[in-house]
Every structure is written in structure tokens, then in C-alpha cells.
Design an enzyme around this catalytic site. Sequence first.
Site, PDB file in Angstrom:
ATOM      1  N   TYR A   1       0.851  -1.208   0.000  1.00 55.41           N
ATOM      2  CA  TYR A   1       0.000   0.000   0.000  1.00 55.41           C
ATOM      3  C   TYR A   1       0.885   1.256   0.000  1.00 55.41           C
ATOM      4  O   TYR A   1       0.624   2.219  -0.722  1.00 55.41           O
ATOM      5  CB  TYR A   1      -0.933  -0.009   1.221  1.00 55.41           C
ATOM      6  CG  TYR A   1      -1.639   1.309   1.425  1.00 55.41           C
ATOM      7  CD1 TYR A   1      -2.639   1.721   0.551  1.00 55.41           C
ATOM      8  CD2 TYR A   1      -1.274   2.162   2.474  1.00 55.41           C
ATOM      9  CE1 TYR A   1      -3.266   2.955   0.707  1.00 55.41           C
ATOM     10  CE2 TYR A   1      -1.896   3.392   2.637  1.00 55.41           C
ATOM     11  CZ  TYR A   1      -2.891   3.777   1.757  1.00 55.41           C
ATOM     12  OH  TYR A   1      -3.503   5.007   1.912  1.00 55.41           O
TER      13      TYR A   1
ATOM     14  N   PRO B   1       1.412  15.296   4.105  1.00 52.16           N
ATOM     15  CA  PRO B   1       0.372  14.521   4.789  1.00 52.16           C
ATOM     16  C   PRO B   1       0.141  13.153   4.147  1.00 52.16           C
ATOM     17  O   PRO B   1       0.070  13.050   2.924  1.00 52.16           O
ATOM     18  CB  PRO B   1      -0.881  15.394   4.626  1.00 52.16           C
ATOM     19  CG  PRO B   1      -0.582  16.294   3.472  1.00 52.16           C
ATOM     20  CD  PRO B   1       0.890  16.512   3.492  1.00 52.16           C
TER      21      PRO B   1
ATOM     22  N   ALA C   1      -2.029   9.223   4.820  1.00 52.86           N
ATOM     23  CA  ALA C   1      -3.112   8.555   5.547  1.00 52.86           C
ATOM     24  C   ALA C   1      -2.588   7.408   6.418  1.00 52.86           C
ATOM     25  O   ALA C   1      -1.484   6.903   6.205  1.00 52.86           O
ATOM     26  CB  ALA C   1      -4.099   7.996   4.522  1.00 52.86           C
TER      27      ALA C   1
ATOM     28  N   GLN D   1      -4.455  18.555   5.891  1.00 56.90           N
ATOM     29  CA  GLN D   1      -4.814  18.187   4.517  1.00 56.90           C
ATOM     30  C   GLN D   1      -6.299  17.879   4.443  1.00 56.90           C
ATOM     31  O   GLN D   1      -6.804  17.029   5.157  1.00 56.90           O
ATOM     32  CB  GLN D   1      -3.961  16.988   4.077  1.00 56.90           C
ATOM     33  CG  GLN D   1      -4.262  16.501   2.672  1.00 56.90           C
ATOM     34  CD  GLN D   1      -5.316  15.420   2.660  1.00 56.90           C
ATOM     35  OE1 GLN D   1      -5.308  14.524   3.505  1.00 56.90           O
ATOM     36  NE2 GLN D   1      -6.257  15.508   1.723  1.00 56.90           N
TER      37      GLN D   1
ATOM     38  N   TYR E   1      -9.959  17.050   2.329  1.00 56.64           N
ATOM     39  CA  TYR E   1     -10.687  16.569   1.143  1.00 56.64           C
ATOM     40  C   TYR E   1     -12.039  17.263   1.125  1.00 56.64           C
ATOM     41  O   TYR E   1     -12.658  17.463   2.173  1.00 56.64           O
ATOM     42  CB  TYR E   1     -10.875  15.042   1.202  1.00 56.64           C
ATOM     43  CG  TYR E   1      -9.632  14.249   0.869  1.00 56.64           C
ATOM     44  CD1 TYR E   1      -8.977  14.414  -0.351  1.00 56.64           C
ATOM     45  CD2 TYR E   1      -9.125  13.316   1.766  1.00 56.64           C
ATOM     46  CE1 TYR E   1      -7.845  13.676  -0.660  1.00 56.64           C
ATOM     47  CE2 TYR E   1      -7.984  12.572   1.464  1.00 56.64           C
ATOM     48  CZ  TYR E   1      -7.353  12.757   0.247  1.00 56.64           C
ATOM     49  OH  TYR E   1      -6.232  12.032  -0.055  1.00 56.64           O
TER      50      TYR E   1
ATOM     51  N   THR F   1      -6.258  18.931  -1.119  1.00 55.38           N
ATOM     52  CA  THR F   1      -5.757  18.005  -2.144  1.00 55.38           C
ATOM     53  C   THR F   1      -6.742  17.977  -3.303  1.00 55.38           C
ATOM     54  O   THR F   1      -7.928  17.715  -3.118  1.00 55.38           O
ATOM     55  CB  THR F   1      -5.574  16.595  -1.536  1.00 55.38           C
ATOM     56  OG1 THR F   1      -4.598  16.689  -0.503  1.00 55.38           O
ATOM     57  CG2 THR F   1      -5.112  15.595  -2.585  1.00 55.38           C
TER      58      THR F   1
ATOM     59  N   SER G   1       2.322  18.131  -7.589  1.00 55.60           N
ATOM     60  CA  SER G   1       2.321  16.776  -7.056  1.00 55.60           C
ATOM     61  C   SER G   1       1.436  15.885  -7.909  1.00 55.60           C
ATOM     62  O   SER G   1       0.429  16.351  -8.453  1.00 55.60           O
ATOM     63  CB  SER G   1       1.778  16.811  -5.612  1.00 55.60           C
ATOM     64  OG  SER G   1       1.600  15.507  -5.092  1.00 55.60           O
TER      65      SER G   1
ATOM     66  N   HIS H   1       0.583  12.977  -6.292  1.00 49.57           N
ATOM     67  CA  HIS H   1       0.191  12.089  -5.198  1.00 49.57           C
ATOM     68  C   HIS H   1       1.140  10.884  -5.115  1.00 49.57           C
ATOM     69  O   HIS H   1       0.732   9.763  -4.830  1.00 49.57           O
ATOM     70  CB  HIS H   1      -1.255  11.608  -5.422  1.00 49.57           C
ATOM     71  CG  HIS H   1      -2.061  11.495  -4.154  1.00 49.57           C
ATOM     72  ND1 HIS H   1      -2.998  12.415  -3.764  1.00 49.57           N
ATOM     73  CD2 HIS H   1      -2.098  10.541  -3.195  1.00 49.57           C
ATOM     74  CE1 HIS H   1      -3.566  12.026  -2.635  1.00 49.57           C
ATOM     75  NE2 HIS H   1      -3.024  10.895  -2.266  1.00 49.57           N
TER      76      HIS H   1
ATOM     77  N   ASP I   1       6.306  17.835  -4.540  1.00 51.47           N
ATOM     78  CA  ASP I   1       6.649  16.562  -3.908  1.00 51.47           C
ATOM     79  C   ASP I   1       6.584  15.462  -4.947  1.00 51.47           C
ATOM     80  O   ASP I   1       6.037  15.634  -6.032  1.00 51.47           O
ATOM     81  CB  ASP I   1       5.759  16.262  -2.683  1.00 51.47           C
ATOM     82  CG  ASP I   1       4.314  15.910  -3.036  1.00 51.47           C
ATOM     83  OD1 ASP I   1       4.061  15.260  -4.072  1.00 51.47           O
ATOM     84  OD2 ASP I   1       3.425  16.272  -2.247  1.00 51.47           O
TER      85      ASP I   1
ATOM     86  N   ILE J   1      11.306  12.176  -4.086  1.00 52.25           N
ATOM     87  CA  ILE J   1      12.524  12.699  -3.455  1.00 52.25           C
ATOM     88  C   ILE J   1      13.123  11.667  -2.499  1.00 52.25           C
ATOM     89  O   ILE J   1      12.462  11.199  -1.582  1.00 52.25           O
ATOM     90  CB  ILE J   1      12.230  14.037  -2.756  1.00 52.25           C
ATOM     91  CG1 ILE J   1      12.026  15.083  -3.848  1.00 52.25           C
ATOM     92  CG2 ILE J   1      13.372  14.433  -1.809  1.00 52.25           C
ATOM     93  CD1 ILE J   1      11.443  16.352  -3.383  1.00 52.25           C
TER      94      ILE J   1
ATOM     95  N   ARG K   1       6.987   8.804   1.095  1.00 55.05           N
ATOM     96  CA  ARG K   1       7.609   7.510   1.420  1.00 55.05           C
ATOM     97  C   ARG K   1       8.958   7.677   2.120  1.00 55.05           C
ATOM     98  O   ARG K   1       9.371   6.790   2.869  1.00 55.05           O
ATOM     99  CB  ARG K   1       7.781   6.686   0.146  1.00 55.05           C
ATOM    100  CG  ARG K   1       6.436   6.328  -0.507  1.00 55.05           C
ATOM    101  CD  ARG K   1       6.655   5.600  -1.805  1.00 55.05           C
ATOM    102  NE  ARG K   1       5.433   5.308  -2.525  1.00 55.05           N
ATOM    103  CZ  ARG K   1       4.830   6.157  -3.373  1.00 55.05           C
ATOM    104  NH1 ARG K   1       5.332   7.355  -3.587  1.00 55.05           N
ATOM    105  NH2 ARG K   1       3.721   5.806  -3.993  1.00 55.05           N
TER     106      ARG K   1
HETATM  107  C1  LIG Z   1       0.891   5.652   1.889  1.00 52.29           C
HETATM  108  C2  LIG Z   1       0.578   7.030   1.379  1.00 52.29           C
HETATM  109  C3  LIG Z   1      -0.555   7.682   1.824  1.00 52.29           C
HETATM  110  C4  LIG Z   1      -0.858   8.972   1.373  1.00 52.29           C
HETATM  111  N1  LIG Z   1      -1.954   9.614   1.870  1.00 52.29           N
HETATM  112  C5  LIG Z   1      -2.230  10.872   1.449  1.00 52.29           C
HETATM  113  C6  LIG Z   1      -3.348  11.594   1.967  1.00 52.29           C
HETATM  114  O1  LIG Z   1      -4.085  11.095   2.829  1.00 52.29           O
HETATM  115  N2  LIG Z   1      -3.591  12.832   1.491  1.00 52.29           N
HETATM  116  C7  LIG Z   1      -2.797  13.423   0.561  1.00 52.29           C
HETATM  117  O2  LIG Z   1      -3.065  14.563   0.151  1.00 52.29           O
HETATM  118  N3  LIG Z   1      -1.716  12.786   0.069  1.00 52.29           N
HETATM  119  C8  LIG Z   1      -1.416  11.537   0.485  1.00 52.29           C
HETATM  120  N4  LIG Z   1      -0.313  10.885  -0.022  1.00 52.29           N
HETATM  121  C9  LIG Z   1       0.581  11.599  -0.973  1.00 52.29           C
HETATM  122  C10 LIG Z   1       1.708  12.326  -0.241  1.00 52.29           C
HETATM  123  O3  LIG Z   1       1.232  13.402   0.508  1.00 52.29           O
HETATM  124  C11 LIG Z   1       2.754  12.865  -1.230  1.00 52.29           C
HETATM  125  O4  LIG Z   1       2.121  13.654  -2.203  1.00 52.29           O
HETATM  126  C12 LIG Z   1       3.548  11.741  -1.921  1.00 52.29           C
HETATM  127  O5  LIG Z   1       3.775  10.664  -1.046  1.00 52.29           O
HETATM  128  C13 LIG Z   1       4.883  12.275  -2.436  1.00 52.29           C
HETATM  129  O6  LIG Z   1       5.596  11.283  -3.107  1.00 52.29           O
HETATM  130  P1  LIG Z   1       6.762  10.419  -2.430  1.00 52.29           P
HETATM  131  O7  LIG Z   1       6.098   9.369  -1.579  1.00 52.29           O
HETATM  132  O8  LIG Z   1       7.460   9.840  -3.608  1.00 52.29           O
HETATM  133  O9  LIG Z   1       7.621  11.354  -1.613  1.00 52.29           O
HETATM  134  C14 LIG Z   1      -0.007   9.603   0.420  1.00 52.29           C
HETATM  135  C15 LIG Z   1       1.141   8.930  -0.022  1.00 52.29           C
HETATM  136  C16 LIG Z   1       1.449   7.663   0.447  1.00 52.29           C
HETATM  137  C17 LIG Z   1       2.702   6.987  -0.040  1.00 52.29           C
END
Ligand SMILES: Cc1cc2nc3c(=O)[nH]c(=O)nc-3n(C[C@H](O)[C@H](O)[C@H](O)COP(=O)(O)O)c2cc1C
Length: 381
Positions: free
Chosen positions: A27, A80, A82, A130, A132, A158, A276, A278, A309, A312, A333
Site C-alpha cells: 500500500y 500529509p 493517511a 490536509q 478533502y 488536495t 504533485s 500524489h 513533492d 525525493i 515515502r
Molecule cells: C501511503 C501514502 C498515503 C498517502 N496519503 C495521502 C493523503 O491522505 N492525502 C494526501 O493529500 N496525500 C497523500 N499521499 C501523498 C503524499 O502526501 C505525497 O504527495 C507523496 O507521497 C509524495 O511522493 P513520495 O512518496 O514519492 O515522496 C499519500 C502517499 C502515500 C505513499
Amino acid sequence: MRLSDCHGFHDFRELARRRLPGPIFNYIDGGADDEVTLRQNTASFERCDLVPNVLRGVEAVDLSVTVMGQKLAMPLYCSPTALQRLFHHQGERAVAAAASKHGTMFGVSSLGTVSLEELRKAYATPQVYQFYFHKDRGLNRAMLQRAKEARVDVMMLTVDSITGGNRERDLRTGFSIPFRLTLAGMLQFAIKPAWGLNYVTHERFSLPQLDEHVDMSGGAMSIGRYFTEMLDPSMTWKDVAEMVRAWNGQFCLKGIMSVADAKRAAEIGCTGIVLSNHGGRQLDGSRAPFDQLAEVVDAVGDRLDVMMDGGIQRGTHVLKALSLGAKAVGVGRFYLFPLAAAGQAGVERALGLMRAEIERAMKLMGCTSIDQLSRDNLRFR
Ligand SMILES: Cc1cc2nc3c(=O)[nH]c(=O)nc-3n(C[C@H](O)[C@H](O)[C@H](O)COP(=O)(O)O)c2cc1C
């Protein structure tokens, strides 16, 4: 393998892989469809090179930046994410503590597992909430009010999740909240009993940002259904403009990619945007934020703070983004694997290593403050 064996992103990822049941690791690790965008996010940094200057007197380096009105000790914040208590029982508490120790900002997700109020009271470091956008406008107003009363510093809406991404790894394992594991997925939990023991001996899983408004308990509402039934796919710029006015403070859109949208964000009064996708979890095939950064900075960089983001993993990635004009960068991550691997100690170690990498790279680049980085010290191949 122990925490002290972790020296970079891939070591933390490997330790997390060993400790987590497969469905949870996947996940975090996975992306949408064929994961092309997920891979591109990091690969994009390899298409350009830093060009250092030498003999500049670099014994003291100042890594601080001010972004969205917040002074950060380093130009990187925890984006942020989840469900953090699912990855390690300390969850958001560990991330907030580590961010605070390193003088940087952290985000609390709408799908966070610790309340934004508790974190606000415990730490003075800048906090993002963050958001929704829900179909129920009353619910949106109540949530804004709650964040305002908690004195959250930055509101982050977001906008790249108007519908859920197609995460095929999760479909294969049956990962969902509540769990609907496939047989293979269940087996993966059975072979990682330490995770299960920790999970059942700590505070019960909950989503305190939503619990007041949505019944997520007892399987009444899954996160998948929450996205499709409660979030509003008809959301438009007009709705967001109203939200910006109602918040009347630092307001940022996360998930902007086009110049046209960046300009609209500036027009409706946003004080920041995060380029981003996501973390490659939504629209596969969309461009890497780093590749899109220069044109967005050129278009709106003088009107709002542009952040990015995605992908990185290294201090040099941060320097490249800042050289193109990002005010700060977010990571997901990069701190989630350390969290899963070792809780607060893991996140502290990862942020400490990142800080040292940024500082070392700054010295090797001949720079003593972030504003000395510019496109002059970057060349695309
Ligand atoms: C497991 C996981 C859960 C995430 N949950 C959210 C979230 O609840 N809300 C949100 O805006 N972004 C969420 N993201 C996106 C991150 O905020 C971010 O944009 C993204 O992880 C950046 O990429 P990177 O993991 O390569 O650094 C999530 C990312 C991951 C990996």
C-alpha cells in the site's frame, strides 16, 4: 538488519519491507496502473546535473527557508499521508515529534489516525491540515472551523484525488479499510506476527478527523466508499475560492500540475501550490512534478509559493528542485518507510540523514544559503 544499518532511502524501505505484512508494505510502496509515474518521479531528477562552484568559504551553511509564512530549519517537510498508525503504532505522533525535533513542518491527513488537536497541543512546529472536499458543504464548513480552532498553520486542499487511483497491488492483496484481505493477503499477515501483536496491543485504530462526521467503524463505511460517496467530484474553482475566503489564512492546493491551474490558484488568493501527482498513486502517465517545475515557477513564482513533492530520496534531489525555484519540497515515502521500520527513532534518523545530505551537498556546491541556489548551477543533459 537494524535501524543503525539504514543509511539511505533504500535501506529504510528494505527494513520496512521485512517488518510489515506484505499488503501494508505494498500500500505504501505502490502506485497506480503500471506505476510509470511513480518511477518517473525519481527518474526525473537524474536527467539533469548540478554544476558546483568551489573556494567560496562554506564552513557555515544556513538551510532555513520561509514558506507559506512558516520558518523551517530545512527546506523539506513531511507531506500529509493517511493511516500512519497502521504502519507503526506511534503513527502521526512519531512523525510530528521527529519533524518538530528537526524544526520542520508536518502534515496531518484527513485520513490521519491521530487527531489534529492532539498533535497541535503537543508540538509547536508548523502544522498542515490536509483537506478533502465533501459533497456536504456543512461538513466542509465544520471541518474548516475545527482546524481553525485547533490553530492549524496551513490549510492544504488536495485536488488530485477527485476519484481514487487504480492501485492494482492493493486489489491483489485485498488491502482496504476495513480490511478485506484475499487469502494470499491473510497469509502475509500470518507470517509477520510481530506487527499483529503490536497492532492489537495498542490503541484501537480510528480516523479522528472523520469519526465525528462519518461512521467508519464496524465496516459501515470503507475508505473506498468514503471517496466515492462522500467526496465531491463536482468541485470547481468557485467552491475552492469560497473555501480560501472562509479560511482567510495560509491556503495551499496540493496536486496542481498545469500552468493554467497555477495561475487560477494565484487569482483566487491561494498563498501556495504543491506540484504533485500524489506520489504516482492517482493518474498514471502524468508528468513528474520536477519536470513541470520550471514553467510553473516562471508563470506564478512571484505571486505564490511553489512547492513540489514526488520521488525525493536524496539531498541532491532537494537541491535540484530548489535550484529550479521551489521554495521547499515535501516527502511521503521518505519518512513512511522509516516510520514503519522503527517508529519515531526511524523518522528522526531519516530526517537527520537528509539534513546532513542537504548540508553536505550545499557545501560541495559552494553555497551557504538556500537563496544562492539558482538555475545557473543546473544543466539538463
Ligand atoms: C501511503 C501514502 C498515503 C498517502 N496519503 C495521502 C493523503 O491522505 N492525502 C494526501 O493529500 N496525500 C497523500 N499521499 C501523498 C503524499 O502526501 C505525497 O504527495 C507523496 O507521497 C509524495 O511522493 P513520495 O512518496 O514519492 O515522496 C499519500 C502517499 C502515500 C505513499
